[in-house]
Scaffold this motif. Sequence first.
Motif, PDB file in Angstrom:
ATOM      1  N   ASP A  91       0.840  -1.189   0.000  1.00 20.85           N
ATOM      2  CA  ASP A  91       0.000   0.000   0.000  1.00 20.85           C
ATOM      3  C   ASP A  91       0.885   1.252   0.000  1.00 20.85           C
ATOM      4  OD1 ASP A  91      -2.205   1.645   0.025  1.00 20.85           O
ATOM      5  OD2 ASP A  91      -2.596   1.440   2.180  1.00 20.85           O
TER       6      ASP A  91
ATOM      7  N   GLN B  22       0.224   5.386   0.718  1.00 25.22           N
ATOM      8  CA  GLN B  22      -0.706   6.440   1.119  1.00 25.22           C
ATOM      9  C   GLN B  22      -0.044   7.795   0.857  1.00 25.22           C
ATOM     10  OE1 GLN B  22      -1.875   5.584   5.180  1.00 25.22           O
ATOM     11  NE2 GLN B  22      -2.288   3.417   4.694  1.00 25.22           N
TER      12      GLN B  22
ATOM     13  N   ASN C  95       0.217  11.991   0.758  1.00 25.63           N
ATOM     14  CA  ASN C  95      -0.124  13.299   1.328  1.00 25.63           C
ATOM     15  C   ASN C  95       0.304  14.348   0.302  1.00 25.63           C
ATOM     16  OD1 ASN C  95      -0.151  15.792   2.648  1.00 25.63           O
ATOM     17  ND2 ASN C  95       0.414  14.911   4.635  1.00 25.63           N
TER      18      ASN C  95
ATOM     19  N   THR D 256       3.393   7.451   2.705  1.00 24.30           N
ATOM     20  CA  THR D 256       3.632   6.390   3.682  1.00 24.30           C
ATOM     21  C   THR D 256       3.469   5.070   2.940  1.00 24.30           C
ATOM     22  OG1 THR D 256       2.769   7.731   5.500  1.00 24.30           O
ATOM     23  CG2 THR D 256       2.890   5.346   5.845  1.00 24.30           C
TER      24      THR D 256
ATOM     25  N   LYS E 100       6.653   1.658   6.447  1.00 26.65           N
ATOM     26  CA  LYS E 100       6.135   0.962   7.626  1.00 26.65           C
ATOM     27  C   LYS E 100       5.939  -0.511   7.286  1.00 26.65           C
ATOM     28  CE  LYS E 100       5.359   4.901   9.900  1.00 26.65           C
ATOM     29  NZ  LYS E 100       6.178   5.300  11.072  1.00 26.65           N
TER      30      LYS E 100
ATOM     31  N   ALA F 205       1.870  -0.848  10.767  1.00 30.90           N
ATOM     32  CA  ALA F 205       0.777  -0.082  10.158  1.00 30.90           C
ATOM     33  C   ALA F 205      -0.564  -0.494  10.747  1.00 30.90           C
ATOM     34  CB  ALA F 205       0.788  -0.285   8.648  1.00 30.90           C
ATOM     35  N   ARG F 206      -0.742  -1.802  11.009  1.00 29.00           N
ATOM     36  CA  ARG F 206      -2.004  -2.262  11.620  1.00 29.00           C
ATOM     37  C   ARG F 206      -2.146  -1.724  13.038  1.00 29.00           C
ATOM     38  NH1 ARG F 206      -4.451  -6.361   8.684  1.00 29.00           N
ATOM     39  NH2 ARG F 206      -3.130  -7.293   7.053  1.00 29.00           N
TER      40      ARG F 206
ATOM     41  N   MET G 252      -0.960   1.000  14.141  1.00 29.02           N
ATOM     42  CA  MET G 252      -1.227   2.441  14.048  1.00 29.02           C
ATOM     43  C   MET G 252      -2.617   2.721  13.487  1.00 29.02           C
ATOM     44  SD  MET G 252       2.463   3.645  12.496  1.00 29.02           S
ATOM     45  CE  MET G 252       1.977   5.359  12.335  1.00 29.02           C
ATOM     46  N   GLY G 253      -3.305   1.699  12.997  1.00 31.17           N
ATOM     47  CA  GLY G 253      -4.654   1.861  12.476  1.00 31.17           C
ATOM     48  C   GLY G 253      -4.713   2.484  11.093  1.00 31.17           C
ATOM     49  N   ILE G 254      -3.584   2.436  10.365  1.00 34.53           N
ATOM     50  CA  ILE G 254      -3.578   3.042   9.020  1.00 34.53           C
ATOM     51  C   ILE G 254      -3.605   1.987   7.918  1.00 34.53           C
ATOM     52  CG2 ILE G 254      -2.353   5.100   9.822  1.00 34.53           C
ATOM     53  CD1 ILE G 254       0.208   3.918   8.632  1.00 34.53           C
ATOM     54  N   PHE G 255      -3.689   0.713   8.311  1.00 33.53           N
ATOM     55  CA  PHE G 255      -3.708  -0.363   7.326  1.00 33.53           C
ATOM     56  C   PHE G 255      -4.483  -1.543   7.910  1.00 33.53           C
ATOM     57  CE2 PHE G 255      -1.941  -4.243   5.488  1.00 33.53           C
ATOM     58  CZ  PHE G 255      -2.043  -3.976   4.145  1.00 33.53           C
TER      59      PHE G 255
ATOM     60  N   ARG H 167      -6.807  -0.204   4.410  1.00 35.02           N
ATOM     61  CA  ARG H 167      -7.819   0.820   4.156  1.00 35.02           C
ATOM     62  C   ARG H 167      -8.939   0.202   3.336  1.00 35.02           C
ATOM     63  NH1 ARG H 167      -5.157   5.529   1.103  1.00 35.02           N
ATOM     64  NH2 ARG H 167      -3.873   3.884   0.168  1.00 35.02           N
TER      65      ARG H 167
END
Length: 374
Positions: free
Chosen positions: A294, A296, A298, A305, A338, A343-344, A346-349, A351
């Motif tokens: 993945d 991400q 910005n 990321t 990451k 990433a899991r 941190m709650g960002i993967f 999505r």
Amino acid sequence: MSTELLDALTYLEKEKGIDRDVLIDAIEAALVSAYKRNFNQAQNVRVDLNLENGSMRVFARKEVVDEVFDSRLEISIEDAQEIDPAYEVGDIVELEVTPRDFGRIAAQTAKQVVTQRVREAERGIIYTEFVDREDDIMTGIVQRQDHRFIYVALGKIEALLPLNEQMPNESYKPHDRIKVYITKVERTTKGPQIFVSRTHPGLLKRLFEIEVPEIFDGTVEIKSVSREAGDRSKISVHSDNEEVDAVGACVGAKGGRVQAIVNELKGEKIDIVEWSEDPTVFVANALSPSKVVDVQVNEEDKATTVIVPDYQLSLAIGKRGQNARLAAKLTGWKIDIKSETDAREMGIFPRDDQPLFSDEDMENSFSYPEDDIE
């Protein structure tokens, strides 16, 4: 002497591209200086150089005046009209003042002028030739070295290869043939000075242009290059022709094309990746040879990321962060890598709105030789 000088001027005009009239003007000007210097004369004089009969005559130029204050520069109207009744005040009268032994001095002076102009012309020709080759590649022969430079012969001139432009994994010996990238051409009082490099990213780009016909003819375009010379490089390529595999064209049959470049760079690893205007795809490709699940983006901070499988984390980062650093230079995007586990946490993967990269998505990149990053 006239025959020799005429032959010399003809040769210089034909072989060196020096205009004959320019040379004659320079010789005449030098003869004026020689006359004044050798015969202690300060008057206004002109030298007439006649190539047909070999004569060199010196004429004093004097202005016609009513009253003479300086006989070296002026002549009375009465004396002038004795020479020619047509003279009037304000005219210039030329009187021959050629010394008896002026021929010897003139011959020596003419030789010096010709030699100097030949040297200047050759320097000018070399400068013109090489200033047009800035940002180009040439093959040179190592001549010698000191504590600052390696001196590389490029035809009639020695180029300078500075210490900081030499590859750390190379040693250079006299008579070695090496390809160098011309970074700067300067005009100096001692002639043109040419600086070359073995570490510049442009060298890698030019090598691909030589080895890959599709790049040379514009079918495949090199979009960006990042390089840590002697160790690892990355290059992104693209073709507007959907039937052309840009990466495959650079690799060549059985890796022959890229292998030739790796050999020239003494084993430097090269990653060839497909360029994309989509930063998620481009950044994923740029991190080759690692797999990416993945990306991400910005847009505001031009940062990404990147999520990779746990077992691919060290491969994605590379030795001392090299792989990530080169990928960031190649893409122009900041890259934060990451692992899936982090990433899991941190709650960002993963999505919900973003499909993961598949193995097929990552097939448009190539690393040579086989990677050993740990």
